[in-house]
Motif scaffolding. Structure first.
Motif, short mmCIF file in Angstrom:
data_model
loop_
_atom_site.label_atom_id
_atom_site.label_comp_id
_atom_site.label_asym_id
_atom_site.label_seq_id
_atom_site.Cartn_x
_atom_site.Cartn_y
_atom_site.Cartn_z
N GLU A 31 0.83 -1.21 0.00
CA GLU A 31 0.00 0.00 0.00
C GLU A 31 0.87 1.25 0.00
N ARG A 46 2.42 1.73 -3.41
CA ARG A 46 1.44 2.21 -4.39
C ARG A 46 1.18 3.70 -4.21
N GLU A 86 2.21 6.65 -6.83
CA GLU A 86 1.12 7.45 -7.39
C GLU A 86 1.26 8.93 -7.05
#
Length: 261
Positions: free
Chosen positions: A177, A180, A184
């Protein structure tokens, strides 16, 4: 400051025996974390803090590194806010200091190692319980993106901070997580949230959580409050009383203790 040895040890998260050995010159190689904790407990100004580092044979924190120094003004403010659970965090979200009310609501962090006091590591690597002793349930998903955004900003401000770089690398490799959100370019401000603390003594305590910043330094204050006159306020007061926290938020002094020189 006129602190008793026991009070200094509690504020710094050290044992009384170790403080005594420091005073007597029998503990000759304190770590940077120990010196930083003592500097915060004694509310040293930056020049005094740097002198303490040199006395310990250590280099003072260098420019470009995240500071763990809590300004004296913030320490005094914490003393006035003692009835509220308040935690003080550095730019990389490491817990530096806290009020006694924080310890009774969230669990006493003093026994945790320095690395275990990092909120981002706790959230992404160990889950929300990593930094506290029992579950804390948020009412939204805003925290994780905000923490990643904070670390990204901190890395811009402190690109040479080894601990920060190591933390980011560690979490990118251990938390899908985090990786990511980092890749991003996650952004998100800290907003007021409602959290439920599942306390083993009183059950659910619903609190409002606010993150405050201190102008002039990269310090964050996380403040938990409850509505006056509510059942949650009664539970928090019960915890303060049963855990020996005075009405002003301080811990009561033990009888017969003597002040440090």
């Amino acid at each position: 400051m006129g602190l008793r040895r026991e009070e200094l040890a509690e504020l710094a998260g050290l044992s009384v025996d170790y403080v005594v050995r420091l005073e007597q010159g029998r503990a000759t190689n304190p770590s940077a974390q120990v010196v930083a904790s003592l500097a915060r407990a004694l509310q040293l100004e930056p020049l005094e803090r740097d002198y303490a580092y040199r006395l310990a044979g250590l280099l003072p924190p260098q420019e470009g590194a995240i500071s763990t120094h809590v300004p004296a003004g913030v320490q005094r403010m914490l003393a006035r806010l003692g009835e509220f659970p308040v935690g003080v965090f550095s730019a990389d979200w490491t817990l530096l200091s806290w009020t006694p009310a924080w310890a009774v609501l969230m669990g006493d962090p003093s026994a945790r190692k320095h690395a275990e006091r990092n909120l981002v590591r706790a959230v992404f690597a160990a889950g929300p319980r990593g930094l506290v002793a029992w579950p804390v349930l948020p009412d939204n998903d805003a925290l994780n993106p905000a923490l990643v955004a904070d670390l990204r900003t901190a890395l811009v401000n402190y690109p040479r901070d080894r601990g920060l770089n190591d933390l980011v690398a560690e979490l990118r490799s251990t938390s899908a997580e985090f990786a990511r959100l980092w890749d991003e370019g996650a952004v998100g401000p800290h907003v007021s949230t409602r959290k439920v603390i599942m306390h083993p003594q009183v059950g659910e305590v619903r609190c409002d959580c606010d993150v405050l910043t201190v102008p002039g330094c990269d310090i964050r204050l996380v403040v938990y409050t409850v509505a006056a006159g509510s059942a949650d306020a009664e539970k928090l007061e019960f915890l303060r009383v049963t855990n020996g926290v005075c009405a002003d938020g301080s811990s009561p002094p033990e009888p017969g203790l003597f002040s440090t020189p």
